[in-house]
Structures are given as C-alpha cells and as structure tokens.
Enzyme design. Structure first.
Site, mmCIF file in Angstrom:
data_model
loop_
_atom_site.group_PDB
_atom_site.id
_atom_site.type_symbol
_atom_site.label_atom_id
_atom_site.label_comp_id
_atom_site.label_asym_id
_atom_site.label_seq_id
_atom_site.Cartn_x
_atom_site.Cartn_y
_atom_site.Cartn_z
ATOM 1 N N SER A 190 -0.048 -12.465 -40.080
ATOM 2 C CA SER A 190 -0.433 -13.212 -38.878
ATOM 3 C C SER A 190 -0.024 -14.668 -39.009
ATOM 4 C CB SER A 190 -1.956 -13.111 -38.734
ATOM 5 O OG SER A 190 -2.443 -14.073 -37.840
ATOM 6 N N LYS A 196 -5.408 -12.099 -44.979
ATOM 7 C CA LYS A 196 -3.984 -12.003 -44.621
ATOM 8 C C LYS A 196 -3.143 -12.691 -45.690
ATOM 9 C CE LYS A 196 -4.132 -9.674 -40.784
ATOM 10 N NZ LYS A 196 -3.748 -8.257 -40.837
ATOM 11 N N TYR A 212 -11.162 -13.739 -42.750
ATOM 12 C CA TYR A 212 -10.122 -12.889 -42.166
ATOM 13 C C TYR A 212 -8.735 -13.449 -42.508
ATOM 14 C CZ TYR A 212 -6.735 -11.570 -38.600
ATOM 15 O OH TYR A 212 -5.579 -11.189 -37.968
HETATM 16 N N1 UFG Z 1 -9.421 -19.011 -25.413
HETATM 17 C C1 UFG Z 1 -10.166 -19.502 -24.362
HETATM 18 N N2 UFG Z 1 -11.162 -18.702 -23.873
HETATM 19 C C2 UFG Z 1 -11.429 -17.481 -24.366
HETATM 20 C C3 UFG Z 1 -10.658 -16.988 -25.448
HETATM 21 C C4 UFG Z 1 -9.663 -17.788 -25.950
HETATM 22 O O1 UFG Z 1 -9.952 -20.616 -23.891
HETATM 23 O O2 UFG Z 1 -12.359 -16.832 -23.879
HETATM 24 C C5 UFG Z 1 -8.329 -19.847 -25.951
HETATM 25 C C6 UFG Z 1 -8.530 -20.207 -27.392
HETATM 26 O O3 UFG Z 1 -9.333 -21.360 -27.504
HETATM 27 C C7 UFG Z 1 -7.095 -20.418 -27.850
HETATM 28 C C8 UFG Z 1 -6.296 -19.439 -26.995
HETATM 29 O O4 UFG Z 1 -7.139 -19.127 -25.898
HETATM 30 O O5 UFG Z 1 -6.689 -21.707 -27.549
HETATM 31 C C9 UFG Z 1 -5.928 -18.160 -27.709
HETATM 32 O O6 UFG Z 1 -7.112 -17.614 -28.272
HETATM 33 P P1 UFG Z 1 -7.166 -16.125 -28.840
HETATM 34 O O7 UFG Z 1 -8.548 -15.896 -29.344
HETATM 35 O O8 UFG Z 1 -6.615 -15.172 -27.856
HETATM 36 O O9 UFG Z 1 -6.121 -16.182 -30.020
HETATM 37 P P2 UFG Z 1 -6.098 -17.113 -31.309
HETATM 38 O O10 UFG Z 1 -4.874 -17.930 -31.231
HETATM 39 O O11 UFG Z 1 -7.379 -17.774 -31.587
HETATM 40 O O12 UFG Z 1 -6.047 -15.944 -32.352
HETATM 41 C C10 UFG Z 1 -4.950 -15.638 -33.062
HETATM 42 C C11 UFG Z 1 -4.918 -14.131 -33.389
HETATM 43 C C12 UFG Z 1 -5.965 -13.797 -34.403
HETATM 44 C C13 UFG Z 1 -5.915 -14.774 -35.533
HETATM 45 C C14 UFG Z 1 -6.131 -16.150 -35.006
HETATM 46 C C15 UFG Z 1 -6.274 -17.143 -36.119
HETATM 47 O O13 UFG Z 1 -5.127 -13.360 -32.219
HETATM 48 O O14 UFG Z 1 -5.724 -12.499 -34.910
HETATM 49 O O15 UFG Z 1 -5.044 -16.456 -34.185
HETATM 50 O O16 UFG Z 1 -6.480 -18.411 -35.661
HETATM 51 F F1 UFG Z 1 -6.840 -14.529 -36.447
#
Ligand code: UFG
Length: 338
Positions: free
Chosen positions: A125, A154, A150
């Site tokens: 990831s 990885k 988590y």
């Molecule tokens: N976000 C929102 N509202 C929500 C959900 C997410 O604004 O309800 C925003 C988050 O703050 C972020 C973006 O949308 O800025 C993406 O969020 P996600 O949760 O979809 O994805 P992430 O980038 O946080 O997650 C990814 C991978 C995970 C990994 C993670 C580590 O999907 O598997 O990065 O940081 F673990």
C-alpha cells in the site's frame, strides 16, 4: 499448460476483481478465503461473470496445516496474497489482532513458498510512504515510519518478502503498492462491500447518495491544497486488477530484472476530496449531501504516485477516468439495493 494462481482473500474487494482478470487472461485461479470480513456476494459475482464455478477453499492462512494441504492439492505456480485485515482505526485499537493475523498468515505463505520454490505477489500500500515530503512518489521515495499497526504490517510484510527472496533460492517476489482503489466491475456484479459504517471515501459517498447515510463529512477543508481538501491518487479497481495480471506474467515468464521488485500502482493524477465529490455528482447527475468537518487524525495531506516504473516495466497503465470509475461505483451501489 495454464499456470495456477492461488488468490488468498479472493472473495474480497480487490481479490475478486483480480480473480476475474486473471481467469480472463487464461490462468487457472484457486480462491482461498476464510470469509472473516466478507460474505459470498463477490465470489458468486465472479462465477457469474466468468460463467463457471471457480475452486474455492474456505480456510485461514494462519493455519499452517491448511496451507500445506492447499499446496498439496493445487500446486500453485504463484500466490497473490490479499488475505489480511485492513481497517486502520481498528488496528490502532487492537494491534495484536493485526499483528497476529496479517503477519502470521504471510509468514506461513513465505514458509511454504520456500519449501516449494514459488512466486509471491504481495498486496502492499501507498501507506508505506506515510506523509511524503513531495509527490509524486517513486518506489525509491523513502518509507516513513508507519502511523498505524495496519501500516506497520504492510511495511513488515514487504521486508519479510525482501529478506526471504534474498535468502532462499527459487523464491521470487513482487510487492504492488496500491494508491486508493475505488470503483467496481462494469458488470456491477462485484464491488466493495464494507461492513458497518464505511471508513473509505467512495463507499461513504455512494451510501450517502443512496440514502443509507445522511451526510458525507469531508474531513478538513483547511489543508494547504488548492481547495483545502486532501489529495489522493484514486485508481480504478479493474485497472488495478490488470496490474496484477502483468505482474504475474512477469514473474512466471522469467521477465523479472531482480528477484524482488516493487511497483507503484496509481494513475499519477492527484484528485482532491472535493473534486471527487463534484465528479461523482456530475457524472451521475445527482446532488450529494455533504458538509465540511474537522480533519481526521492520521490523514496525510497529499500523496500520489509516479507510476512510470509500472508503465515501463510491467507494460501497464491506468486507462479509466475518475468519472468512469465513479459511475461504476454508483451502478454497484444501486445494484446492491435492488
Ligand atoms: N474522507 C472524507 N470523508 C470520509 C472518508 C474519507 O473526507 O467519510 C477523506 C479522507 O480524509 C481522505 C480521503 O477522503 O482525505 C481518502 O480517504 P480514504 O479513507 O478513502 O483513503 P485513505 O487515503 O485514508 O486510505 C488509504 C487506503 C488505506 C490505507 C490508508 C493509509 O485506502 O488502505 O490509505 O493512510 F491504509
């Protein structure tokens, strides 16, 4: 003769899409899953898309005896390992659950791989880069210390694979570092099925649009980005799945330049949360109920991939636009509520 690929966690979101692409590329696929975090919906969808029933072994990769009998029965040429827990927040609350499951299962895979001289593709990831100093990140960009158990698993699994490949004759490995996988199969027969309240952005958007959730919270609009929301590299799930087919072919056809290789799997395009929301509204012709909320702890501000290495070495490139992907995600959500 067609090669056999074992897909651990093959009934999950990424595993099911990879299974479809591998089978369509002519590989024999065996799915192994313990259904701890999914039901049979995607497995059934895979069989419908392919028009045949694929071998399915219900088992836990933490059980070494089960792993041995799986290898004895199917003699895979390569294994793609998806079977792992993946909720960042839960891993902070219960690190031992994550360390025991995610590390033990991978150690068992490495053990059998050593004994049988097998190829391993590990699903890593972009989380291993933490908050990068600058984007796009290349595979040489430094890994930062993990911000969650988590993320730590990885990084550790990548290191386990690197060390085993170095030490044991006949073991080859590829780690694919995914950016943000989103979307669903164009058939709308397989897709993401989060349990409970979704953590990730796109399932939260689609569930809000369908009325399962009242309002999307956009976490933070005061980040140092153009519109104040975080930047990510959203990669279509079918594009992502195709990268695995390229990586498997590279391993099995003896095309690897090093016995352990790492590839970023992303589009190279940064998209802000707000842009993604607006693209979803536009392509699907609807209005989403959203509001700005405080920042979510642990979020990185901006990260996107430099996918040049995967483009050149794997011959793989992301092909789908974010609009196409969001239309597929919406079709899937609608199908689920039929
Ligand atoms: N976000 C929102 N509202 C929500 C959900 C997410 O604004 O309800 C925003 C988050 O703050 C972020 C973006 O949308 O800025 C993406 O969020 P996600 O949760 O979809 O994805 P992430 O980038 O946080 O997650 C990814 C991978 C995970 C990994 C993670 C580590 O999907 O598997 O990065 O940081 F673990």
């Amino acid at each position: 003769m067609a090669k056999t690929i074992l897909v651990s966690g093959g009934a999950g979101f990424i595993g099911s899409h990879v299974t479809v692409e591998l089978t369509q590329a002519g590989y024999n696929v065996v799915i192994a899953d313990n259904f701890s975090n999914c039901d049979r919906t995607n497995y059934n969808g895979v069989c419908t898309i392919l028009g045949k029933k694929l071998p399915l072994v219900e088992m836990d990769f933490c059980d070494m005896e089960a792993v041995r009998s799986l290898w004895k029965e199917y003699k895979p040429d390569a294994v793609i390992h998806f079977a792992a827990f993946k909720a960042v927040g839960e891993s902070v609350e219960d690190p031992l659950k994550y360390y025991r499951n995610n590390l033990e299962s991978f150690l068992n895979i490495l053990q059998i791989t050593r004994e049988k001289s097998c190829n391993v593709l590990f699903s890593s990831s972009a989380t291993v880069y933490g908050e990068p100093e600058k984007s796009p990140v290349t595979e040489q960009s430094p890994r930062q210390s993990a911000t969650s158990p988590y993320g730590n698993t990885k990084q550790m699994c990548e290191d386990f694979l690197r060390d085993c490949v170095k030490a044991y004759e006949g073991v080859r490995g590829i780690a694919l570092r995914y950016f943000n996988p989103i979307g669903a199969h164009p058939s709308a027969l397989i897709g993401e099925l989060p349990r409970g309240v979704p953590n990730n952005l796109v399932p939260y958007i689609t569930q809000t649009a369908i009325g399962k959730r009242e309002c999307l919270s956009i976490f933070g609009n005061d980040y140092p980005t153009e519109d104040g929301t975080c930047l990510r590299d959203y990669i279509d799930i079918v594009d992502l799945a195709r990268a695995h087919v390229c990586a498997v072919a590279r391993m099995l056809d003896g095309k690897m330049k090093e016995p352990y290789e790492i590839f970023n799997v992303g589009t190279g395009r940064p998209v802000s949360v707000l842009e993604l929301v607006k693209a979803f509204e536009k392509v699907n012709g609807l209005k989403l109920n959203y509001r700005f909320a405080p920042r979510r702890s642990g979020d990185v501000v901006a990260i996107w991939a430099d996918p040049a290495r995967a483009n050149e070495e794997l011959g793989w490139k992301a092909t789908r636009t974010v609009e196409q992907t969001l239309a597929a995600a919406w079709a899937w959500e609608k199908k689920l509520s039929e």
